[in-house]
Write a protein that holds these residues in place. Structure first.
Motif, PDB file in Angstrom:
ATOM      1  N   VAL A  94      -2.543 130.331 -74.138  1.00 53.65           N
ATOM      2  CA  VAL A  94      -3.354 129.129 -74.339  1.00 53.65           C
ATOM      3  C   VAL A  94      -3.812 129.038 -75.789  1.00 53.65           C
ATOM      4  O   VAL A  94      -3.765 127.976 -76.420  1.00 53.65           O
ATOM      5  CB  VAL A  94      -4.572 129.140 -73.386  1.00 53.65           C
ATOM      6  N   LEU A  95      -4.253 130.172 -76.350  1.00 52.99           N
ATOM      7  CA  LEU A  95      -4.702 130.170 -77.731  1.00 52.99           C
ATOM      8  C   LEU A  95      -3.538 129.920 -78.686  1.00 52.99           C
ATOM      9  O   LEU A  95      -3.693 129.280 -79.732  1.00 52.99           O
ATOM     10  CB  LEU A  95      -5.374 131.509 -78.058  1.00 52.99           C
ATOM     11  N   HIS A  96      -2.356 130.401 -78.333  1.00 49.25           N
ATOM     12  CA  HIS A  96      -1.190 130.246 -79.195  1.00 49.25           C
ATOM     13  C   HIS A  96      -0.764 128.782 -79.307  1.00 49.25           C
ATOM     14  O   HIS A  96      -0.193 128.371 -80.322  1.00 49.25           O
ATOM     15  CB  HIS A  96      -0.030 131.086 -78.652  1.00 49.25           C
ATOM     16  N   SER A  99      -2.892 120.962 -79.686  1.00 51.13           N
ATOM     17  CA  SER A  99      -2.072 120.748 -78.500  1.00 51.13           C
ATOM     18  C   SER A  99      -2.908 120.526 -77.247  1.00 51.13           C
ATOM     19  O   SER A  99      -2.536 119.726 -76.377  1.00 51.13           O
ATOM     20  CB  SER A  99      -1.142 121.944 -78.278  1.00 51.13           C
ATOM     21  N   LEU A 100      -4.004 121.247 -77.129  1.00 45.77           N
ATOM     22  CA  LEU A 100      -4.830 121.116 -75.925  1.00 45.77           C
ATOM     23  C   LEU A 100      -5.364 119.700 -75.740  1.00 45.77           C
ATOM     24  O   LEU A 100      -5.332 119.181 -74.620  1.00 45.77           O
ATOM     25  CB  LEU A 100      -5.973 122.139 -75.963  1.00 45.77           C
ATOM     26  N   PRO A 101      -5.860 119.021 -76.801  1.00 47.46           N
ATOM     27  CA  PRO A 101      -6.281 117.631 -76.595  1.00 47.46           C
ATOM     28  C   PRO A 101      -5.157 116.729 -76.109  1.00 47.46           C
ATOM     29  O   PRO A 101      -5.382 115.809 -75.321  1.00 47.46           O
ATOM     30  CB  PRO A 101      -6.769 117.197 -77.992  1.00 47.46           C
ATOM     31  N   VAL A 102      -3.934 116.990 -76.575  1.00 48.91           N
ATOM     32  CA  VAL A 102      -2.799 116.180 -76.124  1.00 48.91           C
ATOM     33  C   VAL A 102      -2.554 116.405 -74.634  1.00 48.91           C
ATOM     34  O   VAL A 102      -2.368 115.451 -73.862  1.00 48.91           O
ATOM     35  CB  VAL A 102      -1.533 116.514 -76.940  1.00 48.91           C
ATOM     36  N   MET A 103      -2.559 117.662 -74.213  1.00 48.06           N
ATOM     37  CA  MET A 103      -2.323 117.971 -72.803  1.00 48.06           C
ATOM     38  C   MET A 103      -3.425 117.420 -71.910  1.00 48.06           C
ATOM     39  O   MET A 103      -3.168 116.779 -70.885  1.00 48.06           O
ATOM     40  CB  MET A 103      -2.195 119.485 -72.603  1.00 48.06           C
ATOM     41  N   ILE A 104      -4.667 117.669 -72.284  1.00 54.71           N
ATOM     42  CA  ILE A 104      -5.790 117.222 -71.457  1.00 54.71           C
ATOM     43  C   ILE A 104      -5.882 115.698 -71.456  1.00 54.71           C
ATOM     44  O   ILE A 104      -6.127 115.075 -70.413  1.00 54.71           O
ATOM     45  CB  ILE A 104      -7.099 117.857 -71.967  1.00 54.71           C
ATOM     46  N   GLY A 105      -5.671 115.084 -72.629  1.00 58.17           N
ATOM     47  CA  GLY A 105      -5.754 113.627 -72.704  1.00 58.17           C
ATOM     48  C   GLY A 105      -4.670 112.940 -71.900  1.00 58.17           C
ATOM     49  O   GLY A 105      -4.933 111.962 -71.185  1.00 58.17           O
ATOM     50  N   SER A 106      -3.438 113.443 -71.969  1.00 54.31           N
ATOM     51  CA  SER A 106      -2.348 112.826 -71.204  1.00 54.31           C
ATOM     52  C   SER A 106      -2.540 113.043 -69.709  1.00 54.31           C
ATOM     53  O   SER A 106      -2.214 112.160 -68.902  1.00 54.31           O
ATOM     54  CB  SER A 106      -1.000 113.374 -71.665  1.00 54.31           C
ATOM     55  N   GLY A 138       8.744 119.847 -79.145  1.00 51.02           N
ATOM     56  CA  GLY A 138       8.426 120.835 -78.111  1.00 51.02           C
ATOM     57  C   GLY A 138       7.119 120.500 -77.406  1.00 51.02           C
ATOM     58  O   GLY A 138       7.009 120.611 -76.173  1.00 51.02           O
ATOM     59  N   LEU A 139       6.114 120.090 -78.187  1.00 52.13           N
ATOM     60  CA  LEU A 139       4.847 119.678 -77.587  1.00 52.13           C
ATOM     61  C   LEU A 139       5.033 118.431 -76.726  1.00 52.13           C
ATOM     62  O   LEU A 139       4.485 118.332 -75.621  1.00 52.13           O
ATOM     63  CB  LEU A 139       3.815 119.413 -78.687  1.00 52.13           C
ATOM     64  N   PHE A 140       5.817 117.491 -77.214  1.00 47.77           N
ATOM     65  CA  PHE A 140       6.088 116.266 -76.463  1.00 47.77           C
ATOM     66  C   PHE A 140       6.796 116.577 -75.138  1.00 47.77           C
ATOM     67  O   PHE A 140       6.390 116.120 -74.068  1.00 47.77           O
ATOM     68  CB  PHE A 140       6.936 115.330 -77.323  1.00 47.77           C
ATOM     69  N   GLY A 147      -2.733 114.090 -85.683  1.00 46.72           N
ATOM     70  CA  GLY A 147      -1.931 114.575 -86.809  1.00 46.72           C
ATOM     71  C   GLY A 147      -0.794 115.465 -86.411  1.00 46.72           C
ATOM     72  O   GLY A 147      -0.548 116.509 -87.041  1.00 46.72           O
ATOM     73  N   GLY A 148      -0.075 115.056 -85.323  1.00 44.65           N
ATOM     74  CA  GLY A 148       1.005 115.905 -84.813  1.00 44.65           C
ATOM     75  C   GLY A 148       2.275 115.867 -85.625  1.00 44.65           C
ATOM     76  O   GLY A 148       3.261 116.498 -85.250  1.00 44.65           O
ATOM     77  N   GLY A 149       2.335 115.099 -86.681  1.00 40.81           N
ATOM     78  CA  GLY A 149       3.533 115.146 -87.526  1.00 40.81           C
ATOM     79  C   GLY A 149       4.553 114.089 -87.210  1.00 40.81           C
ATOM     80  O   GLY A 149       5.704 114.229 -87.610  1.00 40.81           O
TER      81      GLY A 149
END
Length: 364
Positions: free
Chosen positions: A113-115, A120-127, A211-213, A360-362
């Motif tokens: 989770v920390l890695h 990334s966590l806001p993206v996961m929780i928000g989606s 990968g995050l997407f 700012g995910g690039g």
């Protein structure tokens, strides 16, 4: 001398069928508990699961659990399982399922989770929040039942068949609803394999961003790996880590659903309705397994075996779900849940992209 008969002797009366107010024969038969050995039903579910796992190995994008549901439904369509199989299929559909979900925790750790990183966590929780809210609002507008829209929302927002498997015993969903939800999730996983790499190249995503997407917007692990691999090998590791971290969202979602189920049960007028426990045992086991893995108590060499065992147990359970599916109810459900699944797929995908851009995910 003729023998007399009087009212004291019972007289036969013609059978004119069920009287008004009597339960219908089919309903009365369904209400009677089926008792017997659990071995035959569990054996049938095991056979279907073994075949499903073999198919899943040849077609990784399909996977064993989804194949199990489809095969189970097909077998039930050809020949409805006999009542003597019911005890074993119930065993597979609940305790075996819960054990498989609990073992998922052994694959997770807090270090993962920390890695993943703060962005990334806001993206996961928000989606996930966007998906669950859309499932409630859009599902109501479409007239999709509460349990089915919950299953489709959890499967789309968290981790596909595994999330549906975790939510099912919490809300007591029917087999037909589970089968429909898993089939819906699978359909849009296949669409993601085709569409998402094209979207990634169109937007010029680097492998880490894609990968995050993929880890956020695709559901089952097999489909996540397929999508990330299609984009490029550099995206696979990040997608898998995000996907595993996303699995942790099972805990708060299931706890919230258990709390709601308990409140409904306590407020129900029927005394036969029993409140659900606030914390189902398999969620506690899930957390303990994750904690043990985080503390290094689960050897790395045991991870592949535990993963395979977890997938196999879930596959056995979903085989039983498919075999137990009421095909009439499945046909009666209609296309609206499929439309809900399409809407949620768009919501999760677009919110993942929007949140990456906002944080700012690039994205270029």
């Amino acid at each position: 001398m003729r023998k007399e008969t009087d009212a004291r002797e019972p007289r036969s009366t013609p059978d004119h069928g069920p009287r008004p107010g009597d339960p219908a024969p089919a309903a009365a038969a369904a209400a009677r508990p089926v008792r017997g050995s659990w071995i035959p039903g569990l054996a049938v579910a095991l056979v279907v699961a073994v075949v499903a796992m073999a198919v899943g190995e040849r077609l990784p994008v399909l996977g064993g659990p989804v194949t199990a549901v489809v095969l189970g439904v097909l077998v039930a369509a050809v020949r409805r399982p006999a009542p003597r199989l019911t005890p074993g299929m119930r065993l597979a559909g609940k305790p075996v399922l819960q054990t498989g979900v609990a073992l998922l925790g052994a694959q997770l750790s807090l270090s993962q989770v920390l890695h993943v990183g703060g962005s990334s966590l806001p993206v996961m929780i928000g989606s996930l929040a966007a998906c669950l809210l859309a499932a409630r609002v859009i599902g109501r507008r479409l007239g999709v039942g509460g349990d089915l829209r919950t299953l489709i929302g959890a499967g789309t927002g968290i981790c596909g068949a595994s999330a549906i498997a975790a939510v099912t015993p919490v809300i007591g969903a029917a087999s037909a609803q589970v089968a429909y939800a898993i089939s819906t999730i699978f359909l849009f996983n296949i669409a993601a394999v085709v569409v998402f790499p094209l979207v990634g190249h169109l937007l010029g995503m680097d492998p880490q961003v894609f990968g995050l997407f993929a880890g956020t917007a695709v559901n089952d692990m097999s489909s996540v790996v397929a999508v990330a691999t299609a984009y490029g090998p550099g995206a696979v590791d990040d997608a898998v880590v995000v996907k595993l971290t996303r699995t942790l969202m099972i805990i708060p979602v299931c706890l919230g659903l258990a709390l709601l189920a308990g409140r409904r049960a306590r407020s129900a007028p029927s005394a036969s309705v029993r409140p659900a426990g606030l914390v189902p045992w398999f969620l506690v086991a899930f957390l303990l397994a994750a904690a043990a893995n985080s503390a290094g108590l689960v050897p790395a060499a045991a991870h592949p075996g535990l993963k395979e065992l977890s997938v196999f147990l879930i596959t056995v359970a979903l085989s039983a779900v498919g075999l137990s599916t009421d095909l009439t109810a499945l046909r009666r459900t209609g296309p609206r849940p499929l439309l809900l699944g399409a809407c949620l797929w768009v919501v999760v995908s677009s919110s993942s992209l929007a949140l990456q851009y906002a944080f700012g995910g690039g994205l270029s």
